[in-house]
Design a protein around this motif. Structure first.
Motif, PDB file in Angstrom:
ATOM      1  N   ALA A  98       0.865  -1.188   0.000  1.00 31.88           N
ATOM      2  CA  ALA A  98       0.000   0.000   0.000  1.00 31.88           C
ATOM      3  C   ALA A  98       0.899   1.236   0.000  1.00 31.88           C
ATOM      4  N   PRO A  99       0.363   2.375  -0.535  1.00 33.78           N
ATOM      5  CA  PRO A  99       1.161   3.591  -0.471  1.00 33.78           C
ATOM      6  C   PRO A  99       1.357   3.998   0.978  1.00 33.78           C
ATOM      7  N   ALA A 100       2.577   4.387   1.346  1.00 33.65           N
ATOM      8  CA  ALA A 100       2.838   4.741   2.743  1.00 33.65           C
ATOM      9  C   ALA A 100       3.772   5.942   2.811  1.00 33.65           C
ATOM     10  N   PRO A 101       3.460   6.911   3.677  1.00 29.81           N
ATOM     11  CA  PRO A 101       4.354   8.066   3.813  1.00 29.81           C
ATOM     12  C   PRO A 101       5.672   7.666   4.486  1.00 29.81           C
ATOM     13  N   GLN A 102       5.651   6.644   5.278  1.00 26.91           N
ATOM     14  CA  GLN A 102       6.884   6.185   5.942  1.00 26.91           C
ATOM     15  C   GLN A 102       6.999   4.681   5.776  1.00 26.91           C
ATOM     16  N   LYS A 103       8.200   4.247   5.421  1.00 28.12           N
ATOM     17  CA  LYS A 103       8.418   2.800   5.302  1.00 28.12           C
ATOM     18  C   LYS A 103       9.628   2.420   6.133  1.00 28.12           C
ATOM     19  N   LEU A 104       9.542   1.244   6.736  1.00 27.56           N
ATOM     20  CA  LEU A 104      10.653   0.747   7.551  1.00 27.56           C
ATOM     21  C   LEU A 104      10.947  -0.669   7.089  1.00 27.56           C
ATOM     22  N   GLU A 105      12.184  -0.890   6.709  1.00 32.83           N
ATOM     23  CA  GLU A 105      12.547  -2.248   6.312  1.00 32.83           C
ATOM     24  C   GLU A 105      13.352  -2.878   7.449  1.00 32.83           C
ATOM     25  N   LEU A 106      12.911  -4.027   7.890  1.00 34.84           N
ATOM     26  CA  LEU A 106      13.620  -4.724   8.966  1.00 34.84           C
ATOM     27  C   LEU A 106      14.526  -5.800   8.376  1.00 34.84           C
ATOM     28  N   VAL A 107      15.728  -5.872   8.929  1.00 36.53           N
ATOM     29  CA  VAL A 107      16.665  -6.928   8.542  1.00 36.53           C
ATOM     30  C   VAL A 107      17.211  -7.527   9.843  1.00 36.53           C
ATOM     31  N   ARG A 108      16.942  -8.785  10.053  1.00 37.26           N
ATOM     32  CA  ARG A 108      17.384  -9.492  11.272  1.00 37.26           C
ATOM     33  C   ARG A 108      17.109  -8.670  12.543  1.00 37.26           C
ATOM     34  N   GLY A 109      15.899  -8.141  12.626  1.00 39.92           N
ATOM     35  CA  GLY A 109      15.467  -7.475  13.846  1.00 39.92           C
ATOM     36  C   GLY A 109      15.854  -6.021  13.959  1.00 39.92           C
ATOM     37  N   ARG A 110      16.501  -5.463  12.942  1.00 43.71           N
ATOM     38  CA  ARG A 110      16.905  -4.053  13.024  1.00 43.71           C
ATOM     39  C   ARG A 110      16.486  -3.327  11.757  1.00 43.71           C
ATOM     40  N   PRO A 111      16.298  -1.980  11.823  1.00 39.83           N
ATOM     41  CA  PRO A 111      16.047  -1.220  10.590  1.00 39.83           C
ATOM     42  C   PRO A 111      17.244  -1.397   9.636  1.00 39.83           C
ATOM     43  N   ARG A 112      16.967  -1.401   8.328  1.00 35.30           N
ATOM     44  CA  ARG A 112      18.056  -1.664   7.371  1.00 35.30           C
ATOM     45  C   ARG A 112      19.232  -0.721   7.596  1.00 35.30           C
ATOM     46  N   SER A 113      18.924   0.580   7.949  1.00 32.19           N
ATOM     47  CA  SER A 113      20.006   1.559   8.110  1.00 32.19           C
ATOM     48  C   SER A 113      20.957   1.177   9.254  1.00 32.19           C
ATOM     49  N   GLU A 114      20.419   0.403  10.258  1.00 32.98           N
ATOM     50  CA  GLU A 114      21.259   0.025  11.410  1.00 32.98           C
ATOM     51  C   GLU A 114      21.796  -1.397  11.301  1.00 32.98           C
ATOM     52  N   ALA A 115      21.268  -2.128  10.300  1.00 30.96           N
ATOM     53  CA  ALA A 115      21.640  -3.540  10.219  1.00 30.96           C
ATOM     54  C   ALA A 115      23.089  -3.694   9.788  1.00 30.96           C
ATOM     55  N   ARG A 116      23.760  -4.675  10.466  1.00 30.89           N
ATOM     56  CA  ARG A 116      25.148  -4.947  10.064  1.00 30.89           C
ATOM     57  C   ARG A 116      25.155  -5.739   8.759  1.00 30.89           C
ATOM     58  N   PRO A 117      26.029  -5.443   7.871  1.00 26.53           N
ATOM     59  CA  PRO A 117      26.043  -6.151   6.580  1.00 26.53           C
ATOM     60  C   PRO A 117      26.378  -7.642   6.768  1.00 26.53           C
TER      61      PRO A 117
END
Lengths: 187, 279
Positions: A168-187
């Motif tokens: 659905a269209p969303a003003p804010q999106k958060l992608e989770l990777v292994r329990g953390r937001p993608r921006s904080e996720a360790r590669p």
């Protein structure tokens, strides 16, 4: 909120919906600390939320109409208002003909629609929906999403968790990777 | 074919049975304690004087003289000389039912009712008789009074034990009834709590599903105990509405206590189970 299976979407939704107590960290809801409040205070906060659980959590010995009416009943809505609103809601969800059936008599698509109906019945300020249309056919899914977005436009905050980032269209999106937001996720 | 009891019927039966037992226990205990107390009071208010039998038998004149001396002693309210036949009846267990001439060698007994305000002492009566040259033994019933006191003590332990066991059983019945209901409706209760139902409302709904059978059980048990108590009370000579009032109050109190204990444990269990179910 989107991410692969096992990314932690359901866990985060359960904690945000006060269905799980975090072992560490802090949750704030409407500017309040729910786990620092009394049981009564937490119950008041929960009444301001609408939840669509992935396991649906329907009550088997209540009818479809009674399940949908549960949040309104808990909130103390007058019986005549409750009957009218639940009737309208079930009609919108395509479940009017099954009002007297038990959840066990419904297929999974119908059960999911009932779970969404129950979540929005109490006119919550925030709706937390975990894979709200995951098991529905395309037509039913489109209809339910239309309802949710319409409620969002009327002022209800809508938080949806899905594996599909374009659900659905969303003003804010958060992608989770292994329990953390993608921006904080360790590669 | 297996017999399946309706949901909650077992709780009702157990509650009724334990309440009836507790009621009868309280009723029986109160009766024993009251009788022993009354017996002790009556024994303390009188003494028995036994005139030693002379080899040729005790003359009526000597007994009459002893009675007059006792009646004139300070602290004595009334004196009653027991006739030979009455004495023989009283002493029958020790005389193997002696009859006829044998009665002459039995001691003569005088019952002395003491003045309740300033009762005479045993030694005072013995001294008065001794001064008049009458050989007598004055029994102030110490032994019997001790026996009555022992009876009170001995009766109290089993009564209290029985009552405590019944109350423990009722506590368990209340707790198990709520626990079973919480188990049965766990999914619904968890969902309702997640949807914002207050823990207090969940506790209330748990209690409402169990309290009727507990309350009805306690009431039925109380009525059963009342019926049994009434049947035995009415069979007692001299029973009337006034004498039955005190047992009725004891029974009502015991029934209320049973219901209170079962209800309290049901409440405690409902609170604990709801707290466990809340995320």
């Amino acid at each position: 909120m989107h991410g692969e299976a096992g990314a932690g979407k359901t866990l985060l939704m359960a904690m945000a919906g006060l269905a799980l107590r975090p072992g560490a960290g802090k949750i704030q809801l409407f500017g309040l600390d729910p786990w620092g409040a009394s049981g009564q205070g937490r119950a008041r906060l929960r009444r301001r939320l609408g939840l669509v659980f992935q396991d649906l959590s329907l009550i088997d010995n209540l009818t479809v109409a009674e399940n949908a009416a549960l949040p309104m009943r808990i909130a103390g809505v007058r019986p005549e208002v409750l009957r009218r609103d639940v009737g309208e809601l079930l009609t919108w969800m395509g479940l009017a003909g099954k009002a007297a059936a038990r959840p066990g008599d419904l297929n999974h698509d119908e059960r999911q629609r009932l779970a969404v109906a129950r979540a929005v019945a109490g006119r919550p300020e925030i709706l937390l929906a975990d894979e709200p249309v995951g098991w529905m056919g395309p037509e039913a899914a489109a209809r339910v999403l239309r309802l949710l977005l319409q409620l969002n436009r009327q002022g209800m905050t809508l938080v949806m968790a899905s594996r599909n980032p374009d659900l659905a269209p969303a003003p804010q999106k958060l992608e989770l990777v292994r329990g953390r937001p993608r921006s904080e996720a360790r590669p | 074919m297996r017999l399946r009891l309706p949901q909650g019927f077992a709780t009702f039966l157990i509650t009724a049975a334990l309440t009836a037992l507790a009621g009868l226990c309280a009723l029986g205990g109160a009766t024993v304690l009251e009788r022993a107390g009354g017996w002790r009071t009556r024994l303390a208010g009188e003494m028995t004087v036994a005139i030693r039998p002379a080899p040729a038998g005790t003359s009526d004149a000597e007994v009459t003289r002893a009675a007059e001396i006792l009646a004139g002693t300070r602290g004595v309210a009334e004196v009653r000389v027991l006739d030979r036949r009455r004495v023989a009846g009283l002493l029958a267990p020790w005389t193997a039912g002696a009859r006829g001439p044998d009665l002459a060698v039995l001691p003569r007994l005088i019952a002395v009712d003491l003045d309740g305000r300033a009762p005479a002492q045993r030694q005072g009566l013995a001294d008065a008789l001794s001064a008049a040259g009458i050989g007598a033994i004055v029994d102030d019933h110490q032994g019997w009074r001790r026996a009555a006191l022992d009876l009170r003590r001995q009766a109290a332990a089993p009564v209290l034990g029985g009552l405590a066991a019944c109350l423990a059983g009722l506590a368990a019945a209340g707790s198990l009834a709520v626990g079973r209901e919480a188990e049965r409706s766990q999914q619904a209760l968890r969902t309702r709590l997640r949807l914002g139902e207050s823990p207090g409302d969940c506790v209330r709904s748990l209690l409402l599903s169990c309290l009727p059978e507990l309350g009805l059980g306690a009431l039925t048990g109380g009525l059963i105990a009342a019926a049994l108590g009434l049947a035995s009370g009415l069979a007692t000579p001299g029973a009337n509405a006034a004498t039955l009032a005190q047992p009725a109050v004891i029974l009502a109190a015991a029934t209320a206590l049973c219901a209170l204990v079962a209800g309290t444990l049901a409440l405690v269990t409902a609170l604990r189970r709801t707290r466990d179910m809340e995320p």
